[in-house]
Scaffold this active site. Sequence first.
Site, PDB file in Angstrom:
ATOM      1  N   SER A 174      18.715 -18.974   1.613  1.00  0.00           N
ATOM      2  CA  SER A 174      19.391 -20.227   1.957  1.00  0.00           C
ATOM      3  C   SER A 174      20.459 -19.972   3.031  1.00  0.00           C
ATOM      4  O   SER A 174      20.137 -19.411   4.079  1.00  0.00           O
ATOM      5  CB  SER A 174      19.962 -20.861   0.684  1.00  0.00           C
ATOM      6  N   ASP A 270      10.617 -27.608   2.439  1.00  0.00           N
ATOM      7  CA  ASP A 270      11.775 -26.991   1.782  1.00  0.00           C
ATOM      8  C   ASP A 270      12.584 -28.081   1.067  1.00  0.00           C
ATOM      9  O   ASP A 270      13.064 -29.039   1.690  1.00  0.00           O
ATOM     10  CB  ASP A 270      12.617 -26.292   2.850  1.00  0.00           C
ATOM     11  N   HIS A 337      12.830 -24.280  -2.625  1.00  0.00           N
ATOM     12  CA  HIS A 337      13.852 -23.739  -1.706  1.00  0.00           C
ATOM     13  C   HIS A 337      14.248 -22.401  -2.297  1.00  0.00           C
ATOM     14  O   HIS A 337      14.651 -22.365  -3.459  1.00  0.00           O
ATOM     15  CB  HIS A 337      15.045 -24.696  -1.655  1.00  0.00           C
TER      16      HIS A 337
END
Length: 396
Positions: A174, A270, A337
Amino acid sequence: MVGTRIGQWLSLLACIVLLLKAEGYFVEITYVENAVAKGAVCLDGSPPAYHLDKGFGDGINNWLIQIEGGGWCNNATSCLSRKKTRLGSSKQMVKQLAFHGILSNDPQFNPDFYNWNRIKVRYCDGSSFTGDVEEVDSATNLYYRGARVFNAIMEELLAKGMKNAQNAIISGTSAGGLASILHCDRFRSLLPASAKVKCLSDGGYFINVKDVSGAPHIEQFYAQVVATHGSAKNLPASCTSRLSPGMCFFPQYVVSEIRAPIFLLNSPYDSWQIRNILAPAVADPHGLWHSCKLNIKNCSPDQLITMQGFRNDFLKAISVVSDSPLVGMFIDSCYVHAQIGKWLRNDSPLLANTTIAQAVGDWYYERKPFKQIDCAYPCNPTCHNRVYGPNDNPEV
Ligand SMILES: *[C@@H]1O[C@H](CO)[C@@H](O)[C@H](O)[C@H]1NC(C)=O
Ligand SMILES: *[C@@H]1O[C@H](CO)[C@@H](O)[C@H](O)[C@H]1NC(C)=O
């Protein structure tokens, strides 16, 4: 009677603990105390931190860094709200962290990197480690020093033996995946020229597109992040010389200039990007996207068309490096994600019958190239699509 029941509960608990231990185990935190004198500190002024599990056997000169994620803060208000959390202060971090997946020390769970030195870098600056403002904000007492934090942690790891690395990977998830892209070549430059150094981004390829209301939400947000943290001077000069600094926070405008080999693990659906870039709450005042964002199965046909458009934009944004032989790609079509924690068969989505663990290992060791882009949703039966609860709130 009560005693036996408690005994039963305790043995059940012991079983659960043992089961958990099989996959993950805990590694102690290390605070970089001497970083404070260099002004390399978390938002609240506390020392930065990481967790290191030492390499062993023939892995002692191999180093794998994984940078933690946690979004960004774009102004004094949002940064201040991090100050009393682990994302702004090492005082709030748990002292032990579970290592699993690519951080595991067990060849069964981590066949290619289990005996490397493995490091989890904690995230407490809110700028993907790019910030560097000299003066402390007098109204809030906040420090914007992410880039200094990155440097201080690297210095300590180099001194602990990373300067002799033969193999190394900088990775992250991330906001940490974005950091691994933005810091890829700098990391490369810190290590011996003879070392095999590569970069791996998990869910870090955030794209620049308009939201469902037509506003450039993420572009404005990143411009504010970069301005608040004074990040411009720490973003790749090859980008800042031609675009405004906020744009150079997007991988798509910097990645083709990166010289070290890089691997992109990302879904074009995502779930963080769908929730925060495509359909952020500000762009959806009537909450029409609310239930679709919680569970992709709830999306209407029109919403799915919009999401296919988002996928096209994503594929365009990665096409700038799709011809590079150094670049690896695992671009699955799952609503997820951050995927590196679940990378073995049964948990990992498969592309070309290959798990994430296998693809990353093949690419790093050059056993064979791996660059696969999945067919469009919902074609891949191996996806474990994320379902959010109503209180999961990753909004930026
Ligand atoms: C700071 O950013 C947040 C979004 O992260 C926004 O809601 C808020 O209005 C901003 N505050 C100021 C003072 O601009
Ligand atoms: C997929 O990979 C597994 C394990 O690597 C193998 O056993 C299986 O035969 C492969 N399946 C196909 C269809 O290639």
